[in-house]
Design an enzyme around this catalytic site. Structure first.
Site, PDB file in Angstrom:
ATOM      1  N   ASN A  11       0.870  -1.180   0.000  1.00 38.76           N
ATOM      2  CA  ASN A  11       0.000   0.000   0.000  1.00 38.76           C
ATOM      3  C   ASN A  11       0.910   1.234   0.000  1.00 38.76           C
ATOM      4  O   ASN A  11       1.494   1.561   1.024  1.00 38.76           O
ATOM      5  CB  ASN A  11      -0.901  -0.043   1.239  1.00 38.76           C
ATOM      6  CG  ASN A  11      -1.790   1.176   1.351  1.00 38.76           C
ATOM      7  OD1 ASN A  11      -1.807   2.024   0.448  1.00 38.76           O
ATOM      8  ND2 ASN A  11      -2.516   1.279   2.448  1.00 38.76           N
ATOM      9  N   LYS A  13       0.093   4.212  -0.239  1.00 38.35           N
ATOM     10  CA  LYS A  13      -0.583   5.373   0.369  1.00 38.35           C
ATOM     11  C   LYS A  13      -0.380   6.618  -0.514  1.00 38.35           C
ATOM     12  O   LYS A  13      -0.300   6.485  -1.736  1.00 38.35           O
ATOM     13  CB  LYS A  13      -0.091   5.568   1.816  1.00 38.35           C
ATOM     14  CG  LYS A  13      -0.242   4.260   2.629  1.00 38.35           C
ATOM     15  CD  LYS A  13      -0.088   4.437   4.112  1.00 38.35           C
ATOM     16  CE  LYS A  13      -0.288   3.085   4.796  1.00 38.35           C
ATOM     17  NZ  LYS A  13      -0.240   3.146   6.241  1.00 38.35           N
ATOM     18  N   HIS A  95      -9.590   0.878   4.861  1.00 34.67           N
ATOM     19  CA  HIS A  95      -8.279   1.021   5.494  1.00 34.67           C
ATOM     20  C   HIS A  95      -8.404   1.906   6.737  1.00 34.67           C
ATOM     21  O   HIS A  95      -9.231   2.829   6.770  1.00 34.67           O
ATOM     22  CB  HIS A  95      -7.272   1.633   4.507  1.00 34.67           C
ATOM     23  CG  HIS A  95      -5.885   1.628   5.060  1.00 34.67           C
ATOM     24  ND1 HIS A  95      -5.416   2.631   5.856  1.00 34.67           N
ATOM     25  CD2 HIS A  95      -4.892   0.714   4.973  1.00 34.67           C
ATOM     26  CE1 HIS A  95      -4.178   2.331   6.235  1.00 34.67           C
ATOM     27  NE2 HIS A  95      -3.838   1.181   5.708  1.00 34.67           N
ATOM     28  N   GLU A  97      -6.817   4.373   7.707  1.00 40.06           N
ATOM     29  CA  GLU A  97      -6.774   5.827   7.460  1.00 40.06           C
ATOM     30  C   GLU A  97      -8.087   6.330   6.868  1.00 40.06           C
ATOM     31  O   GLU A  97      -8.490   7.468   7.124  1.00 40.06           O
ATOM     32  CB  GLU A  97      -5.557   6.153   6.579  1.00 40.06           C
ATOM     33  CG  GLU A  97      -4.273   6.046   7.393  1.00 40.06           C
ATOM     34  CD  GLU A  97      -3.131   5.319   6.711  1.00 40.06           C
ATOM     35  OE1 GLU A  97      -3.063   5.325   5.472  1.00 40.06           O
ATOM     36  OE2 GLU A  97      -2.294   4.743   7.433  1.00 40.06           O
ATOM     37  N   GLU A 165      -5.211  -5.079  10.443  1.00 38.71           N
ATOM     38  CA  GLU A 165      -4.196  -4.059  10.682  1.00 38.71           C
ATOM     39  C   GLU A 165      -4.520  -3.322  11.991  1.00 38.71           C
ATOM     40  O   GLU A 165      -5.342  -2.392  11.984  1.00 38.71           O
ATOM     41  CB  GLU A 165      -4.173  -3.048   9.537  1.00 38.71           C
ATOM     42  CG  GLU A 165      -3.882  -3.662   8.186  1.00 38.71           C
ATOM     43  CD  GLU A 165      -3.322  -2.639   7.203  1.00 38.71           C
ATOM     44  OE1 GLU A 165      -2.313  -2.942   6.578  1.00 38.71           O
ATOM     45  OE2 GLU A 165      -3.884  -1.540   7.084  1.00 38.71           O
ATOM     46  N   GLY A 171       2.376   2.372  10.813  1.00 39.51           N
ATOM     47  CA  GLY A 171       3.268   3.514  10.660  1.00 39.51           C
ATOM     48  C   GLY A 171       3.954   3.934  11.949  1.00 39.51           C
ATOM     49  O   GLY A 171       4.529   5.014  12.030  1.00 39.51           O
ATOM     50  N   SER A 211       3.578  -1.979  10.372  1.00 38.40           N
ATOM     51  CA  SER A 211       5.024  -1.959  10.608  1.00 38.40           C
ATOM     52  C   SER A 211       5.712  -3.285  10.268  1.00 38.40           C
ATOM     53  O   SER A 211       6.632  -3.716  10.955  1.00 38.40           O
ATOM     54  CB  SER A 211       5.327  -1.546  12.057  1.00 38.40           C
ATOM     55  OG  SER A 211       4.832  -0.238  12.306  1.00 38.40           O
TER      56      SER A 211
HETATM   57  O1  LIG Z   1      -1.374   0.650   6.748  1.00 41.63           O
HETATM   58  C1  LIG Z   1      -0.560  -0.198   6.404  1.00 41.63           C
HETATM   59  C2  LIG Z   1      -0.750  -0.944   5.167  1.00 41.63           C
HETATM   60  O2  LIG Z   1      -2.015  -0.755   4.638  1.00 41.63           O
HETATM   61  C3  LIG Z   1       0.641  -0.471   7.208  1.00 41.63           C
HETATM   62  O3  LIG Z   1       1.473   0.618   7.147  1.00 41.63           O
HETATM   63  P1  LIG Z   1       2.971   0.493   7.685  1.00 41.63           P
HETATM   64  O4  LIG Z   1       3.534  -0.800   7.104  1.00 41.63           O
HETATM   65  O5  LIG Z   1       3.670   1.716   7.179  1.00 41.63           O
HETATM   66  O6  LIG Z   1       2.879   0.402   9.178  1.00 41.63           O
END
Ligand SMILES: O=C(CO)COP(=O)(O)O
Length: 248
Positions: A11, A13, A95, A97, A165, A171, A211
């Protein structure tokens, strides 16, 4: 032993531009990827067609979100049909976010799941608890509620890959331990067995996200109910290949 194919999603983002994405794509095209792993990357929507045109065909392309209807007066949105038209065959929905920065409720995510499946897309719906929810021992309550809104709208489980997740791990550099991930994945499979069917519980892939790095992927991938990853930050780096090859 399950015959669930190991799945790794990247992803991206809201990161990259044509130049940097081209570098990442070249790394994937030239990299020695485990042929037993299914790989999908999700660029920012505006780069879906660019990514599809440069990336080798063995790797799928996903949108990071899409809306619940085909067209109309919905400024700023894109439909599953538009994603397909630009070469995307997958879509990430719900997701963390989208849920927590853009306040998408369970009901809307359910409607998006329903419509995207009707439009022929493959889906990666995401679920996960926040830190305060975990600390209040509400992890199962939260992820089961999120799963229900998804499951009630799934017409074809073969086109669905669930991503667990935990919000506190996204993150933050704070990965769930392999045991923490395994515990939730196992509960989710139990939920599917009870509320959908044994067959769906057995065959549906459940990814871990939060992460994931080249350093921690092997141990996580060793857990019986962890069928792959949804990777954020590390999917923009060369170590994404190490993650794809976690089972090799
Ligand atoms: O949100 C994520 C994947 O969709 C995970 O993000 P990170 O791997 O940066 O923690």
């Amino acid at each position: 032993m399950s015959n669930r194919k190991f799945f790794v999603g990247g992803n991206w983002k809201m990161n990259g531009d044509k130049q940097t994405l081209e570098g990442i794509i070249k790394g994937l095209n030239d990299g020695a990827l485990d042929p037993k792993a299914e790989v999908v990357v999700a660029p920012p929507t505006i780069y879906i067609e660019f990514t599809r045109s440069k990336l080798k065909k063995e790797i799928g392309v996903a949108a990071q979100n899409c809306y619940k209807v085909a067209s109309g007066a919905f400024t700023g949105e894109v439909s599953p049909g538009m994603v397909k038209d630009c070469g995307g065959t997958w879509v990430i929905l719900g997701h963390s976010e989208r849920r927590h920065v853009f306040n998408e409720p369970d009901e809307l995510i359910g409607q998006k799941v329903k419509f995207a499946l009707e439009q022929g897309m493959n889906l990666i719906p995401c679920i996960g608890e926040k830190l305060d929810e975990r600390e209040a021992n509400k992890t199962e309550e939260v992820v089961f509620r999120q799963m229900k809104h998804i499951a009630d709208n799934v017409s074809d489980w073969k086109r669905v890959v669930i991503a667990y997740e935990p919000v506190w791990a996204i993150g933050t550099g704070k990965t769930a331990t392999p045991d923490q991930a395994q515990d939730v994945h196992k509960s989710l499979r139990g939920w599917l067995a009870k509320n959908v069917s044994e067959e769906v519980a057995h065959s549906t892939r459940i990814l871990y996200g939060g992460s994931v790095t080249g350093n921690n992927c092997k141990e996580l991938a060793g857990k019986p109910d962890v069928d792959g990853f949804l990777v954020g930050g590390a999917s923009l780096k060369p170590e994404f290949i190490t993650i794809i090859n976690a089972k090799k």
